[in-house]
Design an enzyme around this catalytic site. Sequence first.
Site, short mmCIF file in Angstrom:
data_model
loop_
_atom_site.label_atom_id
_atom_site.label_comp_id
_atom_site.label_asym_id
_atom_site.label_seq_id
_atom_site.Cartn_x
_atom_site.Cartn_y
_atom_site.Cartn_z
N HIS A 38 0.29 1.18 4.50
CA HIS A 38 1.71 1.01 4.86
C HIS A 38 2.45 2.35 4.80
O HIS A 38 3.37 2.51 3.97
CB HIS A 38 2.29 -0.01 3.86
CG HIS A 38 3.64 -0.56 4.22
ND1 HIS A 38 4.77 0.21 4.38
CD2 HIS A 38 4.05 -1.83 4.42
CE1 HIS A 38 5.81 -0.56 4.67
NE2 HIS A 38 5.39 -1.81 4.70
N GLU B 114 1.95 1.77 10.49
CA GLU B 114 0.94 1.25 9.56
C GLU B 114 -0.35 0.86 10.29
O GLU B 114 -0.30 0.11 11.26
CB GLU B 114 1.52 0.04 8.82
CG GLU B 114 2.85 0.35 8.13
CD GLU B 114 3.62 -0.89 7.79
OE1 GLU B 114 2.99 -1.90 7.40
OE2 GLU B 114 4.87 -0.88 7.91
O1 TA6 Z 1 5.62 -3.43 7.12
C1 TA6 Z 1 6.96 -3.81 7.37
C2 TA6 Z 1 7.39 -4.80 6.30
O2 TA6 Z 1 6.58 -5.94 6.33
C3 TA6 Z 1 8.87 -5.11 6.49
O3 TA6 Z 1 9.07 -6.44 6.94
C4 TA6 Z 1 9.47 -4.86 5.10
O4 TA6 Z 1 9.42 -6.01 4.32
C5 TA6 Z 1 8.54 -3.75 4.60
O5 TA6 Z 1 7.25 -4.21 4.99
C6 TA6 Z 1 8.66 -3.41 3.14
O6 TA6 Z 1 8.15 -4.42 2.35
P1 TA6 Z 1 8.33 -4.27 0.75
O7 TA6 Z 1 7.69 -5.46 0.16
O8 TA6 Z 1 7.63 -2.97 0.37
O9 TA6 Z 1 9.80 -4.16 0.52
#
Ligand code: TA6
Length: 296
Positions: free
Chosen positions: A168, A270
Amino acid sequence: MSDLPNLTATYARTDAVSFEADPRGGIVCRLRHGPHEAVVALQGAHVLSWAVAGREQLWLSPVARLDSGKAVRGGIPICWPWFGPHPSDASKPAHGFVRTRPWVVVATAGGIEGAAITLSFATCTETAALWPHEAEARLTVRLHEGLSLVLDTTNRGAQALTITEALHTYFGVTDIADVRIDGLDGVGYLDKLDEGRAKMQRGPVTFTGEVDRIFSGATGRIAIRDSARTLMVDSRGSASAVVWNPWIDKSIRLGDMGGDDAYRRMVCVETANAGPDVVRIGPHDRHVIEAHYRVA
Ligand code: TA6
């Protein structure tokens, strides 16, 4: 083994791999290769920094802590063994449970191939309540002229299991308004801001507000372009790509970005298997996903 003297004695490599106590509250590994550096926290096997000839390529919240028990905002969180909300139990942590838990160093390397560290997370009785499978995730981070991450999952059980996953990565950018992401033209995506509706990407991904898209069948090279540089993302073992910027309202709601305008200086691209791209791993079998980053 996670204490500094033992880690250093066992895994340090001259000029390539060292360990230190990070002021944010945890032990980190510093990788060096020529003029390049990367920092990897043992907590969550989390890449906190990747600098190419002294220029930072990732974004990390200025208020990030390694000892809060909460997910670190920024760097490269490891989402495993599921991406996003748990598919059937909203009480379980988003993006799986390994990004907030300690990993164990199992190997390091130095030399012309680059500086590398491999960390391992094995499921245990404590995680069985979250995910009733026996598995091990191993992450190898290799710093060379670029940066490579290889996430290797082994099913240690006698039954098949399924995972979704993501590297991520929060990339640092000069200003999100100037960012253009190429390589996803004509790729279908699920728009998480429009009830997950299936849509088609036309041209580059650009940003005038929050963007949260899971691209499926995204297997080609992705280029992240801003006013300062172009960064190439090559993936293997990944059928999905996720592109996300929270923009201002969500950024304020998150509360850990370290400033209302922090969203302007980051974009998540990602390498993943997410949404419909579920990975099935047979008994005692393996699955590997890789991301390779290089500044053009
Ligand atoms: O990868 C994008 C995502 O799924 C967004 O929807 C947002 O929730 C982000 O990840 C961050 O997630 P987190 O749990 O780290 O706040």
